[in-house]
Design a protein around this motif. Structure first.
Motif, PDB file in Angstrom:
ATOM      1  N   ASP A  89      10.425 -24.711 -36.332  1.00 16.03           N
ATOM      2  CA  ASP A  89       9.472 -23.912 -35.562  1.00 16.03           C
ATOM      3  C   ASP A  89      10.183 -22.796 -34.806  1.00 16.03           C
ATOM      4  O   ASP A  89       9.670 -21.665 -34.715  1.00 16.03           O
ATOM      5  N   SER A  90      11.368 -23.103 -34.273  1.00 13.20           N
ATOM      6  CA  SER A  90      12.096 -22.090 -33.504  1.00 13.20           C
ATOM      7  C   SER A  90      12.547 -20.944 -34.401  1.00 13.20           C
ATOM      8  O   SER A  90      12.520 -19.770 -33.996  1.00 13.20           O
ATOM      9  N   GLN A 144       9.444 -18.814 -35.166  1.00 16.56           N
ATOM     10  CA  GLN A 144       9.049 -18.035 -34.006  1.00 16.56           C
ATOM     11  C   GLN A 144      10.012 -16.875 -33.750  1.00 16.56           C
ATOM     12  O   GLN A 144       9.589 -15.772 -33.376  1.00 16.56           O
ATOM     13  N   ASN A 173       8.969 -12.844 -33.766  1.00 17.59           N
ATOM     14  CA  ASN A 173       9.160 -12.028 -32.573  1.00 17.59           C
ATOM     15  C   ASN A 173      10.349 -11.088 -32.669  1.00 17.59           C
ATOM     16  O   ASN A 173      10.687 -10.404 -31.699  1.00 17.59           O
TER      17      ASN A 173
END
Length: 488
Positions: free
Chosen positions: A409-410, A413, A417
């Motif tokens: 998930d990191s 993300q 971004n």
């Protein structure tokens, strides 16, 4: 032409992003004198420092599979430095190929300390990219396939579709509308079916002559279904995922994880290999340009595509060598394809090496589409010679399997971004300039809407591009513009 038209009924092209031949396949045949790969002692100078040699990380973690990081320079001025060196100038002499490191450490999109000299000389091993390596060995690899011009992504993709970049060296500034005639339009004239299969946004929609043919644009899931059911068109072109969404990009554009691209290559091969049309299909896997990654082979001079008086570049030189893998049961295992003996490259004049316009030449000759689109594809060698078996006897593996990889998930993300790269910015702008065809009530209105929109673009009426900074901001806007265009 006989081998093409008698053996092949379906041509499938997958074009990935921004990797040089050496960076992906330089170690495919480490000790083969008939293969122009890396021998391991290649290097590039770093001003006032020791030379930087080629190397490989060997590991398969996310960081190792995302080299080089940050993104290298790929503008026309960057590539000239990469080819001719820190103080070299373009000319008729063969490029020295000694400016890759010095150009990389001079990039400024991120803080200077981020641009270490070593990453630009990195190459992957067969163990790290097993899918493309396995297919290259099972079927054919071309070690003389060059980008069509020492330019950015859009110009080279334009060469693939139209035989010219229309005089534009870079993605930006944009020059909408792009009205070059395309190989897809030529297929239409011959009543040959074609399809463009995409993940998020097809770069091909920058070509305004394709706007009236929305029925030919499909999702990548449709490609897998069409292959499974024997419905592949005569010519299929596949575009990767350029933006992170629920998954990471699979275009292999640095620093995107090359493992994601391996998954895409495997998906395409597995779909084609298990299709009822397998024995009549030629699959071409290549990359639009080198994206700043090191390659040791100097590009030759090239035939200018047209009479465009391009300034400052006349499109009379090929770009850096890129990977090209050819897949068909008509190809003998272990084939190394080239158009000229290695000791004759670089040279002036024929025989010319393979470049992206070789695909145009192949499609024209396979489907009897008539003469060339431009002077470049007129001289480009087609791929008839790679079909070197009399019968489709090299079936290859029933499936190929990429290395397993789980996206955290990191990691997703962080990708969402991150700042938009240059290609993503260009696609964001392209989406802004699509005509809103959802407002049209019928086919006649669609055509009129397209004509009016093109006229407005010709007259300089340009939409304002939103100030989106990241994929998380840009992708919803792009999807909305694409849905309005496609009427979905």
């Amino acid at each position: 032409m006989g081998n093409l038209s008698s053996k092949i009924e379906h041509i499938v092209v997958l074009m990935l992003e921004n990797r040089s031949f050496d960076s992906m396949l330089g170690k495919l045949y480490p000790s083969n004198n008939t293969f122009d790969g890396l021998n391991g002692d290649e290097s590039n100078p770093l001003q006032d420092q020791p030379d930087i040699p080629v190397w490989s990380s060997l590991a398969t973690d996310s960081e190792s599979m995302s080299i080089p990081t940050p993104d290298p320079g790929e503008l026309w001025v960057d590539i000239n430095m990469q080819l001719f060196g820190l103080n070299g100038k373009p000319g008729n002499q063969p490029p020295s190929m000694n400016g890759f490191v010095n150009n990389y450490v001079r990039q400024n999109a991120e803080p200077a300390a981020n641009y270490k000299p070593k990453p630009i000389m990195h190459h992957y091993t067969q163990a790290q990219v097993p899918v493309i390596s396995q297919l290259a060995k099972q079927f054919a690899v071309c070690d003389q396939w060059f980008a069509s011009a020492p330019c950015q992504t859009w110009p080279n993709r334009f060469f693939l579709h139209t035989g010219t970049a229309n005089g534009y060296e870079n993605n930006s500034p944009s020059h909408f509308p792009y009205l070059m005639n395309t190989i897809f339009n030529r297929l239409n004239e011959a009543n040959k079916h074609w399809g463009i299969y995409f993940h998020d946004f097809p770069q091909t929609l920058t070509l305004s002559n394709l706007w009236p043919h929305l029925e030919n644009f499909h999702s990548f899931d449709d490609f897998k279904e069409d292959a499974k059911n024997g419905r592949l068109p005569a010519y299929s072109f596949i575009e990767p995922r350029y933006f992170p969404d629920v998954k990471l990009p699979n275009d292999q554009h640095p620093p995107h994880n090359v493992g994601m691209g391996e998954e895409l290559i495997a998906d395409v091969y597995n779909a084609v290999r298990n299709s009822p049309t397998w024995h009549k299909t030629l699959l071409i896997i290549t990359y639009d340009e080198h994206g700043g990654c090191y390659d040791h082979v100097p590009p030759p001079t090239a035939v200018p595509p047209d009479n465009t008086n391009a300034q400052p570049f006349g499109f009379d030189r090929y770009g850096v060598r890129v990977p090209a893998v050819l897949v068909s049961p008509y190809i003998k295992q272990g084939t190394i394809l080239r158009a000229a003996p290695n000791d004759n490259l670089p040279h002036n004049g024929p025989p010319y090496p393979f470049d992206h316009t070789s695909i145009i030449a192949t499609v024209r000759n396979c489907f009897n589409l008539g003469g060339s689109l431009t002077n470049r594809d007129a001289v480009a060698p087609d791929l008839e010679s790679v079909l070197n078996l009399d019968s489709p006897s090299n079936d290859g593996p029933a499936t190929v399997t990429p290395l397993p990889y789980t996206i955290s998930d990191s990691e997703l993300q962080a990708a969402l971004n991150a700042p938009l790269n240059g290609f993503q910015k260009a696609l964001h702008e392209a989406a802004t300039h699509l005509p809103p065809l959802a407002l049209a009530e019928n086919t006649e209105n669609v055509c009129a809407c397209i004509e009016d929109h093109i006229e407005n673009l010709v007259n300089g009426t340009m939409a304002e591009v939103p100030n989106h900074k990241t994929p998380a901001e840009a992708l919803p806007f792009i999807k909305d513009k694409l849905a309005a265009f496609l009427g979905k």
